[in-house]
Design a protein around this motif. Structure first.
Motif, PDB file in Angstrom:
ATOM      1  N   UNK A 153     -23.406 -11.266  25.122  1.00  0.00           N
ATOM      2  CA  UNK A 153     -22.089 -11.590  24.564  1.00  0.00           C
ATOM      3  C   UNK A 153     -22.003 -11.167  23.101  1.00  0.00           C
ATOM      4  N   UNK A 154     -20.800 -10.816  22.647  1.00  0.00           N
ATOM      5  CA  UNK A 154     -20.633 -10.490  21.230  1.00  0.00           C
ATOM      6  C   UNK A 154     -20.798 -11.743  20.379  1.00  0.00           C
ATOM      7  N   UNK A 155     -20.931 -11.532  19.097  1.00  0.00           N
ATOM      8  CA  UNK A 155     -21.087 -12.651  18.184  1.00  0.00           C
ATOM      9  C   UNK A 155     -20.368 -12.341  16.879  1.00  0.00           C
ATOM     10  N   UNK A 156     -19.501 -13.241  16.468  1.00  0.00           N
ATOM     11  CA  UNK A 156     -18.832 -13.113  15.174  1.00  0.00           C
ATOM     12  C   UNK A 156     -19.603 -13.942  14.156  1.00  0.00           C
ATOM     13  N   UNK A 157     -19.585 -13.487  12.919  1.00  0.00           N
ATOM     14  CA  UNK A 157     -20.222 -14.238  11.837  1.00  0.00           C
ATOM     15  C   UNK A 157     -19.265 -14.288  10.656  1.00  0.00           C
ATOM     16  N   UNK A 158     -19.287 -15.398   9.943  1.00  0.00           N
ATOM     17  CA  UNK A 158     -18.516 -15.558   8.709  1.00  0.00           C
ATOM     18  C   UNK A 158     -19.506 -15.632   7.552  1.00  0.00           C
ATOM     19  N   UNK A 159     -19.096 -15.113   6.381  1.00  0.00           N
ATOM     20  CA  UNK A 159     -20.005 -14.984   5.248  1.00  0.00           C
ATOM     21  C   UNK A 159     -19.388 -15.502   3.954  1.00  0.00           C
TER      22      UNK A 159
END
Length: 173
Positions: A153-159
């Motif tokens: 599965x894709x994965x989003x990340x916030x920074x």
């Protein structure tokens, strides 16, 4: 470096998460990573993957490098992602690659590439981050990148960037 599980993040206001962390918290945005990527950071100029690298948000010279802001990265999911991080710091590599004038240099990703090309190994760790987990790390001081290798599965990340004391967010380790 810390592996953390911050309070739940509402999608409509990701900047809210860093407000309790201090006035200098800077939201950088989000990145969506496809599944099964060995590394995830793209060069926005040509779309190719950068691979393991140092950040350079603060553009700090050798003696100031450890004082750079730390990065908070939070896995928003839906998939698992990994932090891949090196154990050899930017100052040690800069000294090894530029023994004559390291004090006047800006440690960089290129220094790591030269260090490895000259036959010196660098140990790296791969740390699993489930959705809702993240890290706070000195990404201007340690070689790093994200990874979704082996994930379906894709994965989003916030920074975010900031000067946060250890223990600011609940730690998993």
């Amino acid at each position: 470096m810390e592996i953390v599980r911050p309070p739940a993040l509402r999608e409509e206001d990701p900047e809210r998460l860093a407000r309790p962390l201090g006035n200098d918290a800077q939201y950088l945005g989000q990145a969506l990573s496809k599944p099964n990527m060995i590394t995830t950071t793209e060069n926005y100029q040509d779309g190719r993957l950068i691979g393991l690298h140092l950040d350079n948000w603060d553009k700090l010279i050798y003696g100031q490098k450890p004082r750079g802001r730390r990065r908070l990265a939070l896995n928003l999911g839906p998939g698992t992602r990994y932090l891949v991080v090196g154990t050899l710091d930017a100052q040690a590599v800069c000294r090894a690659v530029h023994p004559e004038d390291y004090m006047y240099r800006y440690p960089s990703t290129e220094d790591y590439r030269k260090h490895v090309a000259s036959g010196h190994p660098i140990r790296v760790y791969r740390i699993r981050l489930a959705p809702g987990e993240g890290y706070i790390a000195p990404t201007e001081y340690l070689l790093h990148d994200g990874s979704t290798e082996g994930q379906e599965h894709p994965s989003a990340a916030a920074f975010w960037l900031g000067h946060w004391s250890p223990g600011t967010l609940p730690s998993l380790i």
